[in-house]
Design an enzyme around this catalytic site. Structure first.
Site, PDB file in Angstrom:
ATOM      1  N   GLY B 291      31.652  26.433  66.084  1.00 40.49           N
ATOM      2  CA  GLY B 291      33.020  27.335  66.389  1.00 40.49           C
ATOM      3  C   GLY B 291      33.452  26.920  67.855  1.00 40.49           C
ATOM      4  N   SER B 292      33.816  27.804  68.366  1.00 38.30           N
ATOM      5  CA  SER B 292      34.569  27.824  69.844  1.00 38.30           C
ATOM      6  C   SER B 292      33.521  27.284  70.893  1.00 38.30           C
ATOM      7  CB  SER B 292      35.199  29.102  70.064  1.00 38.30           C
ATOM      8  OG  SER B 292      36.086  29.268  69.193  1.00 38.30           O
ATOM      9  N   THR B 293      32.309  27.743  70.746  1.00 44.77           N
ATOM     10  CA  THR B 293      31.423  27.294  71.643  1.00 44.77           C
ATOM     11  C   THR B 293      31.361  25.870  71.898  1.00 44.77           C
ATOM     12  OG1 THR B 293      29.545  27.584  70.403  1.00 44.77           O
ATOM     13  CG2 THR B 293      29.856  29.432  71.880  1.00 44.77           C
ATOM     14  N   PHE B 294      31.482  25.104  70.936  1.00 44.77           N
ATOM     15  CA  PHE B 294      31.415  23.697  71.054  1.00 44.77           C
ATOM     16  C   PHE B 294      32.904  23.173  71.668  1.00 44.77           C
ATOM     17  CE2 PHE B 294      31.626  19.399  69.232  1.00 44.77           C
ATOM     18  CZ  PHE B 294      30.469  18.986  69.055  1.00 44.77           C
ATOM     19  N   LYS B 295      34.055  23.960  72.039  1.00 47.42           N
ATOM     20  CA  LYS B 295      35.035  23.615  72.613  1.00 47.42           C
ATOM     21  C   LYS B 295      34.737  23.260  74.117  1.00 47.42           C
ATOM     22  CE  LYS B 295      38.205  26.246  69.742  1.00 47.42           C
ATOM     23  NZ  LYS B 295      38.830  27.835  69.704  1.00 47.42           N
TER      24      LYS B 295
END
Lengths: 121, 701
Positions: B291-295
């Protein structure tokens, strides 16, 4: 003359007998020496054997003692390891926390803190 | 010549015959002697040696495993093993009968052991001291004792996944398995001479071959940090009723793993009492959609490639259309983020904004950075069973795949890959190899080998790393990571909420909430990753679930590491106004609180909020819990109410909830609620007393 001859013969026979006796005595003496020497020889060997066996016994005994002490040392080391584990068991943070909260009645800071209301409309 | 007399010739012939016969016999004997002495000597000597010698094994002590401060995490001590010398056992049936109850073994099994045609057999290995003492007292002939090393884990389940466990003879999981050869040492023996019946000869030669203990190990793990992390994980699992929770803490400058934990865990002292699945080292084995941590990967790549300008404006309509497919932003229900700049794209974790960055990078560059950050390959951590993760192969990547990958959907990574990638962003751009064993020591405590930090590759320039850290710091101080903010410290971080995939489709109610962050942001000393897997209660947002857990851990860790607070000019606590959540659904309320820095706590079973405290409009300190009641009935007018599940809530929260319901609290202990009487969903009259037990370290099992 005849008498003289007879005496000479007698002397000669006596001398011969005496000589034989002396030879016998020397022989006896020689035998005795051999016997004594043999006895000493046997005794010496027996003593040496006894000493050797005793020495071997001593070595075996000492060897057993060394093994005994090595085992004892091992046992003490094992005991030490047990005690180290015991100390580690008693020092666990979970145990310390449990004693602090359950036995000493301690709390984590701000655990029961109510929200500080700053202002209300 | 007389009749019947034997002639001289015949006599001679007979003598010659006898001579040759004897000579032949002697030659045979000499030949046999030579065969035995020259050819078979060694073999026969060995057989004889075996026949007149008995040996009792002395198992080598396994090396001790210490944490980085030399506190014992796993140690060995000897335990007694019962052995039998079958030849010396006069009555196997009687001996079996006597031992059966003491050793908890069937008589038939024991009889089988005692009748084996072997010089020495194991009866039962590593028995408890009490049992071995009882056997000793029986004074049975042919039963002897041998010492064997037994593994003890003094801290119980602490760091169980890292340590693993050792079985009877060898390490079977974790570090115990990975470093088996180093830890096990070499076994010794006690050899003694015995007679034909196998009895020890009183004056027989004894030989003691000492065992050689294995090397001790000093881990990079810190027992106190591990304890803090596990304590908070236990609380979180209880509070959110999660199927599992995991955390990893590392030093981002060196790659040293300071803590690695998963709940539920197991006690390695009794590992057989737990299912085999619980032994898996989930933080390095399991893969999840980040999810967003990969952004952060997309962000770092875009900055490094000069494709990101934080003041550049961007419009988020709540969705993005890619190759005819609509990809939604989490703000789609309110029409998107609207007109924002690219800094706010990161603060607000805006999906269309990251899709734009991904499109600018294009497939080749984005995937080059993804691989450079270590995704899709093993990190090389010294633990068994590391996972690889799943990435799109080049032929699979189309515009949609590129778009979803840029905001962390459609890829699968392991927690250790995720944290090492963020470490590279925090430490100046170096991707490091994580490691868990710091040093190997011999029995005298001398260092035999030392593991040093190893740089796998340089992924980013130090300027990019600084910029990413600065933006992450803003996410925590002003954006969706506000619930991880700690007064006086510069915390950099990012939340991640992802749906779980089951049988190829997204499962609607199965989410994984994560938070990754480090402190201090300008010179990081600790990097922490937290993930809450499949929470069943509470708001389904990482900012509401994972960020507070991260904060709780980080506060204590920073205190423990003695990292000084930065004194701010105004010492006043940051405050925020409580929004009106009454009549909102839980999901709407969660979204309202997403960037407010308030934590939503739910009591009751329904979805619609009927009560809240503090009241709407109240100005409260940052990270105050907003307690909401979602029960269907109007509790003010009720004579009888249904008790909510109070587990996982603090004393204050429980007291508040029961006060609303007109009930009285009778509390035991401190920490979070672990037990309640009456149990949840019981109908009770208002004015009743509810007994609640609180514990500071909520046990999982």
């Amino acid at each position: 003359m005849l008498l003289a001859r007879q005496k000479n013969l007698q002397d000669y026979r006596n001398y011969e007998r005496y000589n034989k006796k002396s030879e016998k005595r020397i022989k006896l003496k020689k035998n005795k020496l051999i016997k004594i020497f043999s006895c000493f020889f046997v005794l010496f060997h027996a003593a040496a054997a006894i000493l050797l066996i005793n020495h071997y016994n001593q070595v075996t005994k000492l060897n057993r003692e060394v093994i005994h002490y090595e085992q004892k040392l091992g046992e003490f080391q094992e005991e030490q390891e047990h005690l180290k584990i015991e100390i580690a068991n008693l020092r666990t943070l979970e145990r310390i926390e449990s004693i602090a909260t359950n036995e000493l009645g301690m709390n984590y800071p701000n655990e029961d803190k109510r929200p500080g209301l700053v202002a209300t409309n | 010549m007389e009749k019947g007399a034997i002639s001289t010739l015949t006599l001679k012939k007979r003598l010659i015959f006898l001579f040759f016969l004897f000579t032949f016999c002697i030659l045979i004997l000499i030949g046999r002697l030579a065969w035995i002495q020259l050819v078979k000597a060694e073999e026969l000597q060995d057989e004889a040696y075996e026949q007149w010698n008995r040996s009792i094994p002395v198992t080598a002590l396994r090396g001790t495993i210490y944490d980085r401060n030399k506190k014992i995490l796993a140690g060995s001590a000897t335990a007694e093993t019962i052995v039998a010398i079958p030849k010396q056992i006069e009555n196997p049936e009687e001996t079996a009968g006597a031992l059966s109850s003491v050793l908890d073994m069937s008589e038939e099994r024991l009889k089988d052991i005692f009748t084996q045609d072997r010089s020495l057999v194991y009866v039962k290995r590593k028995v408890e001291d009490e049992a071995s003492q009882k056997v000793r007292e029986l004074e049975l002939s042919g039963i002897d004792f041998a010492k064997e090393s037994k593994r003890f884990y003094p801290s119980g389940s602490l760091a169980s996944h890292v340590l693993g466990f050792a079985g009877i003879d060898e390490g079977l999981a974790g570090i115990e398995f990975y470093y088996e050869d180093t830890l096990k040492g070499r076994d010794g023996r006690i050899i003694y001479q015995s007679d034909a019946r196998g009895l020890q000869m009183p004056q027989g030669v004894q030989q003691y071959i000492p065992s050689e203990p294995g090397y001790d190990m000093v881990l990079t793990l810190d027992e106190t940090i591990q304890f803090i992390v596990e304590r908070e994980l236990s609380k979180a699992r209880l509070e959110y009723d999660a199927s599992s929770v995991i955390a990893i803490a590392i030093n981002p400058q060196t790659g040293e793993v300071l803590s690695l934990a998963k709940k539920p865990d197991y006690d390695p002292n009794n590992y057989m009492d737990y299912p085999a699945e619980s032994w898996q080292i989930t933080p390095i084995f399991a893969t999840f959609e980040p999810g967003s941590t990969f952004k952060l990967v997309t962000l770092a790549a875009a900055i490094e490639e000069n494709m990101y300008r934080m003041d550049e404006s961007f419009h988020c309509p709540g969705h993005a259309t890619v190759a005819g497919q609509t990809i939604r932003c989490w703000t789609s229900h309110k029409g998107g983020h609207g007109s924002i700049d690219f800094l706010e794209v990161v603060h607000g974790s805006c999906n269309p904004g990251f899709i734009t960055l991904g499109q600018r990078l294009e497939e080749e560059k984005l995937f080059r950075y993804i691989h450079a950050f270590g995704f899709g390959s093993r990190t090389g951590i010294d633990l068994p069973g590391e996972g690889l993760g799943i990435l799109f192969s080049p032929e699979q990547v189309g515009p949609v795949e590129l778009a979803t990958t840029s905001f962390g959907q459609g890829v699968s990574v392991t927690p250790i890959q995720q944290i090492m990638a963020v470490a590279a962003m925090a430490n100046g751009g170096k991707l490091l190899e994580p490691y868990i064993v710091k040093e190997f020591l011999d029995t005298d405590g001398n260092v035999v080998k030392r593991n040093e930090p190893e740089v796998v590759r340089e992924v980013l320039s130090s300027d990019t790393s600084e910029q990413v850290s600065w933006i992450m710091e803003k996410v925590v101080s002003e954006g969706s990571g506000l619930n991880a903010f700690i007064e006086g410290y510069e915390i950099a971080g990012k939340t991640g909420t992802a749906q779980k995939v089951e049988q190829g489709v997204y499962a609607p109610d199965k989410n994984i909430m994560s938070f990754v962050g480090f402190a201090p942001a300008d010179d990081p000393e600790i990097l922490l990753f937290v993930a809450v897997d499949e929470p069943k209660s509470g708001p389904m947002w990482a900012s509401q679930i994972a960020a507070p857990v991260f904060r709780n851990m980080m506060v204590d860790i920073l205190n423990y590491l003695d990292i000084p607070r930065k004194v701010t000019e105004t010492e006043e606590a940051r405050t925020v106004r409580a929004p009106d959540l009454v009549d909102s659904t839980i999901d709407d309320a969660s979204i309202q609180l997403q960037t407010k820095g308030l934590i939503l706590k739910i009591a009751g079973e329904g979805d619609l909020i009927t009560k809240q405290t503090p009241k709407p409009g109240a100005v409260v300190p940052l990270q105050t819990n907003i307690l909401v009641y979602t029960g269907d009935e109007n509790i003010d007018d009720s004579v009888e109410v249904f008790l909510p599940d109070l587990r996982g809530k603090t004393v204050r929260e429980v007291s508040e909830i029961l006060n609303w319901m007109g009930l009285h609290l009778n509390s035991y202990g401190s920490g979070v609620a672990v037990e309640q009487d009456p149990p949840p969903d019981t109908q009770v009259e208002t004015g009743s007393v509810v007994n609640v037990e609180f514990k500071s370290h909520a046990d999982d099992e």
